[in-house]
Motif scaffolding. Structure first.
Motif, PDB file in Angstrom:
ATOM      1  N   LYS A   1       0.858  -1.180   0.000  1.00 29.48           N
ATOM      2  CA  LYS A   1       0.000   0.000   0.000  1.00 29.48           C
ATOM      3  C   LYS A   1       0.894   1.230   0.000  1.00 29.48           C
ATOM      4  O   LYS A   1       1.791   1.351   0.843  1.00 29.48           O
ATOM      5  CB  LYS A   1      -0.867  -0.010   1.261  1.00 29.48           C
ATOM      6  CG  LYS A   1      -1.826   1.151   1.344  1.00 29.48           C
ATOM      7  CD  LYS A   1      -2.668   1.002   2.587  1.00 29.48           C
ATOM      8  CE  LYS A   1      -3.842   1.947   2.558  1.00 29.48           C
ATOM      9  NZ  LYS A   1      -4.714   1.668   3.718  1.00 29.48           N
ATOM     10  N   CYS A   2       0.683   2.095  -0.943  1.00 27.91           N
ATOM     11  CA  CYS A   2       1.539   3.280  -1.079  1.00 27.91           C
ATOM     12  C   CYS A   2       1.220   4.289   0.026  1.00 27.91           C
ATOM     13  O   CYS A   2       0.054   4.569   0.315  1.00 27.91           O
ATOM     14  CB  CYS A   2       1.326   3.905  -2.452  1.00 27.91           C
ATOM     15  SG  CYS A   2       2.387   5.317  -2.741  1.00 27.91           S
ATOM     16  N   LEU A   3       2.284   4.829   0.611  1.00 24.37           N
ATOM     17  CA  LEU A   3       2.090   5.774   1.709  1.00 24.37           C
ATOM     18  C   LEU A   3       2.351   7.221   1.296  1.00 24.37           C
ATOM     19  O   LEU A   3       1.890   8.151   1.920  1.00 24.37           O
ATOM     20  CB  LEU A   3       3.032   5.418   2.862  1.00 24.37           C
ATOM     21  CG  LEU A   3       2.880   3.998   3.439  1.00 24.37           C
ATOM     22  CD1 LEU A   3       3.981   3.717   4.459  1.00 24.37           C
ATOM     23  CD2 LEU A   3       1.499   3.820   4.058  1.00 24.37           C
ATOM     24  N   GLY A   4       3.147   7.423   0.256  1.00 26.97           N
ATOM     25  CA  GLY A   4       3.497   8.786  -0.148  1.00 26.97           C
ATOM     26  C   GLY A   4       4.938   8.842  -0.582  1.00 26.97           C
ATOM     27  O   GLY A   4       5.559   7.810  -0.828  1.00 26.97           O
ATOM     28  N   CYS A   5       5.445  10.058  -0.667  1.00 25.12           N
ATOM     29  CA  CYS A   5       6.818  10.183  -1.165  1.00 25.12           C
ATOM     30  C   CYS A   5       7.538  11.348  -0.517  1.00 25.12           C
ATOM     31  O   CYS A   5       6.933  12.177   0.147  1.00 25.12           O
ATOM     32  CB  CYS A   5       6.800  10.370  -2.683  1.00 25.12           C
ATOM     33  SG  CYS A   5       6.038  11.927  -3.190  1.00 25.12           S
ATOM     34  N   LYS A   6       8.859  11.379  -0.757  1.00 23.30           N
ATOM     35  CA  LYS A   6       9.678  12.501  -0.280  1.00 23.30           C
ATOM     36  C   LYS A   6      10.211  13.234  -1.503  1.00 23.30           C
ATOM     37  O   LYS A   6      10.635  12.610  -2.462  1.00 23.30           O
ATOM     38  CB  LYS A   6      10.844  11.950   0.546  1.00 23.30           C
ATOM     39  CG  LYS A   6      11.774  13.019   1.088  1.00 23.30           C
ATOM     40  CD  LYS A   6      12.815  12.421   2.013  1.00 23.30           C
ATOM     41  CE  LYS A   6      14.202  12.486   1.373  1.00 23.30           C
ATOM     42  NZ  LYS A   6      15.203  11.682   2.098  1.00 23.30           N
ATOM     43  N   LYS A   7      10.145  14.591  -1.432  1.00 22.98           N
ATOM     44  CA  LYS A   7      10.601  15.372  -2.585  1.00 22.98           C
ATOM     45  C   LYS A   7      11.757  16.276  -2.192  1.00 22.98           C
ATOM     46  O   LYS A   7      11.892  16.658  -1.032  1.00 22.98           O
ATOM     47  CB  LYS A   7       9.447  16.251  -3.090  1.00 22.98           C
ATOM     48  CG  LYS A   7       8.348  15.458  -3.718  1.00 22.98           C
ATOM     49  CD  LYS A   7       7.348  16.405  -4.360  1.00 22.98           C
ATOM     50  CE  LYS A   7       5.947  15.901  -4.133  1.00 22.98           C
ATOM     51  NZ  LYS A   7       4.938  16.890  -4.408  1.00 22.98           N
ATOM     52  N   ASP A   8      12.571  16.615  -3.188  1.00 20.89           N
ATOM     53  CA  ASP A   8      13.637  17.591  -2.917  1.00 20.89           C
ATOM     54  C   ASP A   8      13.061  19.011  -3.041  1.00 20.89           C
ATOM     55  O   ASP A   8      11.870  19.183  -3.312  1.00 20.89           O
ATOM     56  CB  ASP A   8      14.844  17.355  -3.847  1.00 20.89           C
ATOM     57  CG  ASP A   8      14.542  17.669  -5.304  1.00 20.89           C
ATOM     58  OD1 ASP A   8      13.488  18.290  -5.583  1.00 20.89           O
ATOM     59  OD2 ASP A   8      15.357  17.288  -6.161  1.00 20.89           O
ATOM     60  N   ALA A   9      13.942  20.015  -2.852  1.00 20.80           N
ATOM     61  CA  ALA A   9      13.497  21.408  -2.837  1.00 20.80           C
ATOM     62  C   ALA A   9      12.799  21.815  -4.132  1.00 20.80           C
ATOM     63  O   ALA A   9      11.930  22.682  -4.138  1.00 20.80           O
ATOM     64  CB  ALA A   9      14.689  22.322  -2.554  1.00 20.80           C
ATOM     65  N   ASP A  10      13.201  21.145  -5.248  1.00 21.21           N
ATOM     66  CA  ASP A  10      12.601  21.494  -6.547  1.00 21.21           C
ATOM     67  C   ASP A  10      11.329  20.699  -6.852  1.00 21.21           C
ATOM     68  O   ASP A  10      10.788  20.798  -7.949  1.00 21.21           O
ATOM     69  CB  ASP A  10      13.609  21.246  -7.682  1.00 21.21           C
ATOM     70  CG  ASP A  10      14.834  22.124  -7.523  1.00 21.21           C
ATOM     71  OD1 ASP A  10      14.686  23.266  -7.038  1.00 21.21           O
ATOM     72  OD2 ASP A  10      15.937  21.653  -7.867  1.00 21.21           O
ATOM     73  N   GLY A  11      10.917  19.887  -5.902  1.00 20.05           N
ATOM     74  CA  GLY A  11       9.696  19.118  -6.119  1.00 20.05           C
ATOM     75  C   GLY A  11       9.917  17.783  -6.813  1.00 20.05           C
ATOM     76  O   GLY A  11       8.969  17.085  -7.164  1.00 20.05           O
ATOM     77  N   ASN A  12      11.199  17.408  -7.043  1.00 16.85           N
ATOM     78  CA  ASN A  12      11.468  16.105  -7.663  1.00 16.85           C
ATOM     79  C   ASN A  12      11.313  14.989  -6.636  1.00 16.85           C
ATOM     80  O   ASN A  12      11.755  15.128  -5.487  1.00 16.85           O
ATOM     81  CB  ASN A  12      12.893  16.052  -8.222  1.00 16.85           C
ATOM     82  CG  ASN A  12      13.104  17.109  -9.269  1.00 16.85           C
ATOM     83  OD1 ASN A  12      12.292  17.264 -10.175  1.00 16.85           O
ATOM     84  ND2 ASN A  12      14.183  17.873  -9.123  1.00 16.85           N
ATOM     85  N   ILE A  13      10.714  13.921  -7.051  1.00 12.41           N
ATOM     86  CA  ILE A  13      10.493  12.805  -6.129  1.00 12.41           C
ATOM     87  C   ILE A  13      11.790  12.063  -5.876  1.00 12.41           C
ATOM     88  O   ILE A  13      12.472  11.643  -6.811  1.00 12.41           O
ATOM     89  CB  ILE A  13       9.399  11.875  -6.687  1.00 12.41           C
ATOM     90  CG1 ILE A  13       8.069  12.635  -6.678  1.00 12.41           C
ATOM     91  CG2 ILE A  13       9.295  10.586  -5.879  1.00 12.41           C
ATOM     92  CD1 ILE A  13       7.007  12.070  -7.547  1.00 12.41           C
TER      93      ILE A  13
END
Ligand code: ATP
Ligand code: MG
Length: 559
Positions: A422-434
């Protein structure tokens, strides 16, 4: 023979054999000029020439049509032998038209002596200008009625090196008013001052195609001389020279006969050897075996199997009408064939990390992967599962449309051969890249466990980050961006597809794929069919995409 589904040439052969023509013999030949590498058009001729001989218990010989030393080379001879073998055909003998240079010369001398040939000292422009048109007779050359002795002496000189190229030719003296233009005193010998790859500097006068081909067939005992439709108007001349050659002997039906079928033309590529050579020499492609080339070696490097090539040729068939065949059909034949034989492996071409947050650090499990669902006897192999995985960047979306059955926060998917997560989400860098994606796995959902067949819409491929290998993957597309480059007014170089090769250098693949024989056909699950490139080494894996799993190609509008 009462066989069904014969093509029209096979039917002719079957009938001839039934009638006992040629003493019941069947002999064909494949006659490449060694001035380039074989392409898929040649493969069509090969499947016919060798195929019909095989089917009816005859023999097919290979004859190198090496009558023009300007462009010919042993490199091409070698490649032709290799490509025919790869396609799966066996020749009887290997012959060279150059082996008949003496016999052809003697025949030409005889024609001169009989007043049936003469040396013409006009330029090729003058000769062309006198040819007339199909409805208007031609005009005779001023040299047409020169004394036999003069022609004989000049013909000797044409071969001794003292006459420059183009200064004179030998012409057959037939009929300047014949409605078939090929009978209007065709040129049968010309001077070429080049070293020949087999006969060296022995000859300076070389026979033209029409004066070499039929006679070579006759010398060898060919029964069915199969070629492409552009030779239809040459056929009467083919028969004429054989009639002259047999000198009134009654051959009954023991003579070679020419039959013609439609040549192969394919969309989005070119088949002219001149253009293919230019692409190679001008480095617009990476050599004759560039996987985008329509050459047999290009198709091989691209990952086409010989069976796929032959299947395609079978699909398009042999007719008496020229056509343009769809490149997508060749790809469909490849898919159909590779689906049966490809080893299924996992590769991630555009990777992003997926962390299974509730899977213990340091733990691994060996998951069972089926090698080929089309063939159970191909067995299985294992693929290592762990907490940190690579998945395709495209398989995750934060805000996804309804029909996106891949990874979306809050939704479940199956990781192929492993667990439902089950997907929980993601972490992005300052530029919004996953940077990373997170999920939780359901320990009861392991593939193969009882009750684990709980339905989820999507299944994704993955690799354990600590248990995979880096790889380079080369994606290929149509070489040209217009459907029929040969019919385009623009120079073919301007029509090349600038996006025909894309190199991905940041890919990963499971170790099992790297342990295979380099000739192995692979399917990267969910992506397409791939094979090892010839550049691939154990230390640097390189794969070529043969074809995607589905036909997703859309024509680009260009001009
Ligand atoms: P060139 O332009 O140099 O004459 P070619 O394509 O005719 O090139 P060859 O080496 O003379 O090449 O061809 C060998 C055989 O392959 C011939 O019998 C020819 O008819 C056949 N062949 C060549 N191109 C095709 C094609 N596109 N489709 C089917 N047969 C072909
Ligand atoms: Mg040719």
């Amino acid at each position: 023979m009462e066989e069904k589904n014969l093509n029209f040439i096979e039917q002719i052969v079957a009938d001839d054999l039934k009638e006992g023509k040629n003493g019941g013999r069947l002999q064909t030949r494949f006659p490449p000029e060694p001035n380039g590498y074989l392409h898929i058009g040649h493969a069509k001729a090969i499947c016919m020439d060798f195929g019909v001989a095989e089917k009816f218990g005859g023999v097919c010989n290979l004859r190198f049509d090496d009558t023009n030393p300007q462009k010919e080379d042993t490199e091409y001879v070698e490649s032709i032998l290799e490509d025919i073998k790869w396609l799966g055909f066996k020749w009887g003998n290997i012959y060279y038209a150059s082996d008949y240079f003496q016999q052809l010369w003697d025949f030409a001398v005889r024609l001169i002596k009989e007043g049936k040939a003469y040396v013409d000292e006009q330029t090729s422009e003058q000769i062309a200008e006198q040819k007339g048109t199909p409805t208007e007779p031609g005009r005779p050359s001023p040299f047409r009625d020169r004394p036999v002795e003069e022609s004989l002496a000049l013909f000797e000189k044409m071969n001794s090196g003292e006459i420059p190229e183009g200064a004179m030719v030998l012409r057959a003296k037939i009929d300047m008013a014949n409605p078939n233009m090929h009978f209007r005193d065709p040129v049968i010998y010309r001077i070429i001052n080049k070293h020949h790859h087999r006969t060296g500097d022995q000859w300076k006068a070389y026979p033209m195609y029409d004066f070499a081909h039929g006679q070579s067939d006759y010398f060898e005992g060919v029964t069915h001389s199969i070629c492409t439709l552009e030779f239809v108007p040459h056929r009467p001349l083919y028969d004429y020279f054989i009639d002259e050659l047999k000198e009134g002997r009654d051959l009954a039906d023991n003579r070679p006969r020419q039959y013609e079928f439609n040549r192969l033309n394919l969309t989005y590529t070119v088949m002219s050897k001149r253009k293919l050579l230019a692409l190679v020499q001008e480095k617009l492609v990476d050599g004759w075996d560039d996987p985008r080339m329509p050459t047999v070696c290009g198709l091989r490097r691209r990952g086409y199997s010989p069976e796929a090539v032959c299947k395609f040729i079978d699909m398009i068939g042999y007719t008496k009408f020229d056509a343009l065949n769809d490149f997508a059909m060749l790809e469909a034949a490849a898919r159909e064939d590779l689906n049966q034989r490809a080893l299924r492996v996992s590769a991630v071409l555009n990777p992003v990390k997926l962390i299974v947050t509730n899977y213990p650090e340091g733990k691994t499990e060996e998951m069972i992967a089926v090698n080929n669902p089309e063939n159970e006897s191909d067995g299985t192999h294992t693929i290592t599962f762990s907490r940190e995985l690579w998945v395709e960047r495209d398989d995750f979306m934060e805000d996804a449309p309804k029909k996106f059955f891949r990874m979306v926060p809050g939704k479940e998917v199956r990781l192929k051969n492993a667990y439902i997560v089950k997907c929980l989400g993601c972490k992005k860098d300052a530029d919004g890249n996953i940077e990373e994606i997170y999920c939780e796995y359901d320990p009861d959902s392991r593939s193969g466990l009882p009750g684990a067949d709980r339905k989820v819409k999507g299944t994704l491929h993955w690799l354990s980050a600590a248990h995979c290998l880096p790889a380079e993957v080369r994606l290929y597309d149509r070489l040209f961006c217009v459907e029929n480059p040969s019919a385009d007014e623009r120079d073919f170089r301007e029509l090349l597809n600038p996006g025909s090769k894309e190199v991905l250098t940041n890919c990963f693949i499971e170790p099992y794929a790297a342990q295979q024989d380099k000739t192995r056909y692979l399917q990267f699950q969910r992506i397409g069919y791939f094979t090892y490139d010839t550049d691939s080494t154990p230390a640097r894996l390189v794969f070529n995409r043969t074809v995607g799993l589905k036909d997703s190609w859309k024509p680009q509008r260009n001009g």
